[in-house]
Design an enzyme around this catalytic site. Structure first.
Site, mmCIF file in Angstrom:
data_model
loop_
_atom_site.group_PDB
_atom_site.id
_atom_site.type_symbol
_atom_site.label_atom_id
_atom_site.label_comp_id
_atom_site.label_asym_id
_atom_site.label_seq_id
_atom_site.Cartn_x
_atom_site.Cartn_y
_atom_site.Cartn_z
ATOM 1 N N ASP A 219 -35.974 -53.487 25.402
ATOM 2 C CA ASP A 219 -34.578 -53.747 25.758
ATOM 3 C C ASP A 219 -33.763 -52.541 25.317
ATOM 4 O O ASP A 219 -34.232 -51.708 24.531
ATOM 5 C CB ASP A 219 -34.077 -55.024 25.041
ATOM 6 C CG ASP A 219 -32.611 -55.329 25.362
ATOM 7 O OD1 ASP A 219 -32.179 -55.093 26.511
ATOM 8 O OD2 ASP A 219 -31.889 -55.798 24.464
ATOM 9 N N SER A 220 -32.527 -52.486 25.806
ATOM 10 C CA SER A 220 -31.609 -51.435 25.366
ATOM 11 C C SER A 220 -31.285 -51.585 23.881
ATOM 12 O O SER A 220 -30.631 -50.714 23.320
ATOM 13 C CB SER A 220 -30.319 -51.537 26.159
ATOM 14 O OG SER A 220 -29.704 -52.786 25.899
ATOM 15 N N TYR B 235 -26.815 -49.935 27.793
ATOM 16 C CA TYR B 235 -27.239 -49.378 29.077
ATOM 17 C C TYR B 235 -26.222 -49.732 30.178
ATOM 18 O O TYR B 235 -26.147 -49.042 31.186
ATOM 19 C CB TYR B 235 -28.595 -49.975 29.509
ATOM 20 C CG TYR B 235 -29.831 -49.428 28.829
ATOM 21 C CD1 TYR B 235 -29.774 -48.591 27.722
ATOM 22 C CD2 TYR B 235 -31.094 -49.780 29.317
ATOM 23 C CE1 TYR B 235 -30.937 -48.123 27.115
ATOM 24 C CE2 TYR B 235 -32.261 -49.306 28.728
ATOM 25 C CZ TYR B 235 -32.180 -48.482 27.623
ATOM 26 O OH TYR B 235 -33.338 -48.027 27.038
ATOM 27 N N GLY B 236 -25.525 -50.841 29.981
ATOM 28 C CA GLY B 236 -24.657 -51.411 31.026
ATOM 29 C C GLY B 236 -23.741 -50.425 31.720
ATOM 30 O O GLY B 236 -23.650 -50.413 32.947
ATOM 31 N N CYS C 82 -34.415 -56.948 29.666
ATOM 32 C CA CYS C 82 -33.059 -56.431 29.828
ATOM 33 C C CYS C 82 -32.684 -56.579 31.298
ATOM 34 O O CYS C 82 -33.384 -56.045 32.166
ATOM 35 C CB CYS C 82 -33.056 -54.957 29.412
ATOM 36 S SG CYS C 82 -31.503 -54.097 29.683
ATOM 37 N N ASN C 83 -31.628 -57.333 31.559
ATOM 38 C CA ASN C 83 -31.200 -57.528 32.958
ATOM 39 C C ASN C 83 -30.797 -56.199 33.594
ATOM 40 O O ASN C 83 -31.064 -55.945 34.766
ATOM 41 C CB ASN C 83 -29.995 -58.475 33.021
ATOM 42 C CG ASN C 83 -30.342 -59.896 32.647
ATOM 43 O OD1 ASN C 83 -30.494 -60.746 33.499
ATOM 44 N ND2 ASN C 83 -30.467 -60.167 31.359
ATOM 45 N N THR C 84 -30.139 -55.355 32.803
ATOM 46 C CA THR C 84 -29.631 -54.087 33.337
ATOM 47 C C THR C 84 -30.794 -53.182 33.742
ATOM 48 O O THR C 84 -30.767 -52.565 34.819
ATOM 49 C CB THR C 84 -28.760 -53.388 32.275
ATOM 50 O OG1 THR C 84 -27.850 -54.344 31.735
ATOM 51 C CG2 THR C 84 -27.994 -52.230 32.863
ATOM 52 N N GLU D 156 -24.831 -55.100 18.571
ATOM 53 C CA GLU D 156 -25.635 -53.987 18.042
ATOM 54 C C GLU D 156 -25.108 -53.508 16.687
ATOM 55 O O GLU D 156 -25.842 -52.892 15.918
ATOM 56 C CB GLU D 156 -25.646 -52.815 19.038
ATOM 57 C CG GLU D 156 -26.462 -53.070 20.302
ATOM 58 C CD GLU D 156 -27.969 -53.142 20.052
ATOM 59 O OE1 GLU D 156 -28.454 -52.432 19.168
ATOM 60 O OE2 GLU D 156 -28.643 -53.936 20.743
ATOM 61 N N CYS E 8 -27.362 -61.313 30.514
ATOM 62 C CA CYS E 8 -27.722 -60.208 29.623
ATOM 63 C C CYS E 8 -28.481 -60.824 28.457
ATOM 64 O O CYS E 8 -28.088 -61.880 27.945
ATOM 65 C CB CYS E 8 -26.449 -59.520 29.133
ATOM 66 S SG CYS E 8 -26.695 -58.345 27.797
ATOM 67 N N THR E 9 -29.574 -60.172 28.055
ATOM 68 C CA THR E 9 -30.432 -60.800 27.041
ATOM 69 C C THR E 9 -29.817 -60.797 25.636
ATOM 70 O O THR E 9 -30.341 -61.444 24.737
ATOM 71 C CB THR E 9 -31.815 -60.125 27.009
ATOM 72 O OG1 THR E 9 -31.638 -58.707 26.798
ATOM 73 C CG2 THR E 9 -32.559 -60.345 28.308
ATOM 74 N N HIS E 10 -28.724 -60.074 25.461
ATOM 75 C CA HIS E 10 -28.012 -60.165 24.178
ATOM 76 C C HIS E 10 -27.229 -61.487 24.080
ATOM 77 O O HIS E 10 -26.943 -61.956 22.980
ATOM 78 C CB HIS E 10 -27.004 -59.020 24.025
ATOM 79 C CG HIS E 10 -27.606 -57.697 23.658
ATOM 80 N ND1 HIS E 10 -28.415 -56.984 24.515
ATOM 81 C CD2 HIS E 10 -27.489 -56.937 22.527
ATOM 82 C CE1 HIS E 10 -28.778 -55.835 23.917
ATOM 83 N NE2 HIS E 10 -28.225 -55.791 22.713
HETATM 84 N N1 DGL Z 1 -29.770 -56.704 26.956
HETATM 85 C C1 DGL Z 1 -29.257 -55.875 28.016
HETATM 86 C C2 DGL Z 1 -29.216 -56.681 29.317
HETATM 87 O O1 DGL Z 1 -29.881 -57.689 29.405
HETATM 88 C C3 DGL Z 1 -27.981 -55.287 27.555
HETATM 89 C C4 DGL Z 1 -27.524 -54.188 28.435
HETATM 90 C C5 DGL Z 1 -26.755 -53.105 27.765
HETATM 91 O O2 DGL Z 1 -27.314 -52.439 26.917
HETATM 92 O O3 DGL Z 1 -25.611 -52.897 28.177
HETATM 93 O O4 DGL Z 1 -28.577 -56.343 30.267
#
Ligand code: DGL
Length: 259
Positions: free
Chosen positions: A10-11, A42-43, A73-75, A151, A183-185
Site C-alpha cells: 500500500d502507499s 498516492y492519491g 490500495c484502491n489508488t 500516516e 481507500c484502504t486507510h
Molecule cells: N490506501 C490508499 C488507497 O486505498 C491510500 C491512497 C493514498 O495514498 O492517497 O487508495
C-alpha cells in the site's frame, strides 16, 4: 501447495486493514507487507507516478519470493494493476470501491463514496460506476488530507473529525443510505464514522471480499499453504514503524527498510 509468502503493498499503513482480513481468512499463509509511507499519499499523484511506485513495490516483493501480490490500495489498483498484470508473471489481487453492492442495495437511490482523487478520476472507477450505478445518484468526495493524518498518527484527532464533518455533510444532505469506503486507510475511521453518521447509513468496504478473492485465486493456482507451521508475518515500512504498530498491535515485527 506452496509455502512462499503472499506479498501485500500500500502507499502506507492503510493496507494493513486488508492484511487483517487476509490473515483472518488464511491464517496458515506467510505474508510480507510493504508500507510505502515515504511516498504517501498516492492519491494526488498522476497515473504514471503511481505506476512507477507500484512497480517498485512489486519488484521488492518479488525479490523476497512472493507467490501472489495483493495491491492493498484502491489508488494503485485503479491506476496500475493492468500494467502490473501485463508485466509480471504472478497473480495480482486488487481492491476497488464497492460501488456495485451499494448501488444494488440502496433504497434512497443515493450513495456516497469517499476515496482519493487518483481513484475517483481513474478510468477503471468511472467504468465500474457507469456499469453498476448509472441510475443511482453517487455523491463522490475526495478525502483530501485523511491519509496524511493517519500516516502521521492522527487517526483519533479533532482535525480528523473536522475534515469528516465537511466531507459527510453533502452526503447526508443528499439522503445517502450507503457510504462506500474507497481507500484502504478508511476502515480505521469506522468507529468515528459510526458516531458521526445517522444510524440508517450503512458503511461498505471491500476488505473481506479481497481476502475471499485471494483465497480463491490461491486455490485456483494450487498455491495455498496447507502446512501447519507457524506463519511468518513480516512488515516493512520506509516510514515510522510505530504508526503501523499502533494499528496492528505489538505481536508483530515491523522493520524500517529503505525503498
Ligand atoms: N490506501 C490508499 C488507497 O486505498 C491510500 C491512497 C493514498 O495514498 O492517497 O487508495
Amino acid at each position: 501447495m506452496n509455502t512462499q509468502p503472499i506479498g501485500i503493498f500500500d502507499s502506507g499503513v492503510g493496507g494493513t486493514s486488508i492484511w487483517k482480513e487476509i490473515h483472518r481468512l488464511l491464517p496458515n499463509e506467510d505474508t510480507i507487507y510493504l508500507a510505502d509511507s515515504k511516498h504517501a499519499p498516492y492519491g494526488p499523484k498522476g497515473k504514471d507516478r503511481i505506476i512507477e511506485l507500484s512497480i517498485k513495490n512489486t519488484e521488492l516483493l518479488l525479490s523476497k519470493g512472493c507467490k501472489l501480490i495483493v495491491v492493498a490500495c484502491n489508488t494503485a489498483t485503479t491506476n496500475a494493476i493492468d500494467h502490473l498484470r501485463a508485466h509480471y508473471n504472478v497473480p495480482f489481487i486488487g481492491i476497488e470501491p464497492a460501488i456495485k453492492p451499494a448501488a444494488l442495495k440502496t433504497k434512497t437511490n443515493a450513495v456516497g463514496i469517499l476515496a482519493t482523487k487518483g481513484t475517483l478520476s481513474s478510468a477503471l472507477f468511472s467504468k465500474t460506476s457507469h456499469l453498476f450505478a448509472n441510475n443511482t445518484t453517487v455523491i463522490e468526495q475526495v478525502g483530501e488530507g485523511i491519509v496524511p493524518l493517519i500516516e502521521s498518527g492522527k487517526l483519533h484527532s479533532e482535525e480528523m473529525k473536522a475534515l469528516l464533518e465537511i466531507y459527510l455533510k453533502p452526503m447526508i444532505a443528499a439522503n445517502i443510505d450507503h457510504l462506500v469506503l474507497g481507500c484502504t486507510h478508511y476502515p480505521y475511521l469506522i468507529p468515528l464514522l459510526l458516531e458521526m453518521l445517522p444510524k440508517h447509513i450503512k458503511i461498505i468496504d471491500s476488505g473481506e471480499a479481497v481476502a475471499r478473492q485471494t483465497r480463491s485465486v490461491l486455490e485456483k493456482h494450487a498455491l495455498l499453504n496447507n502446512t501447519k507451521a507457524i506463519p511468518q508475518n513480516l512488515f516493512y515500512t520506509n516510514g515510522n514503524p510505530d504508526i503501523i504498530k499502533a494499528l496492528i498491535g505489538n505481536n508483530f515485527n515491523v522493520d524500517f527498510l529503505s525503498f
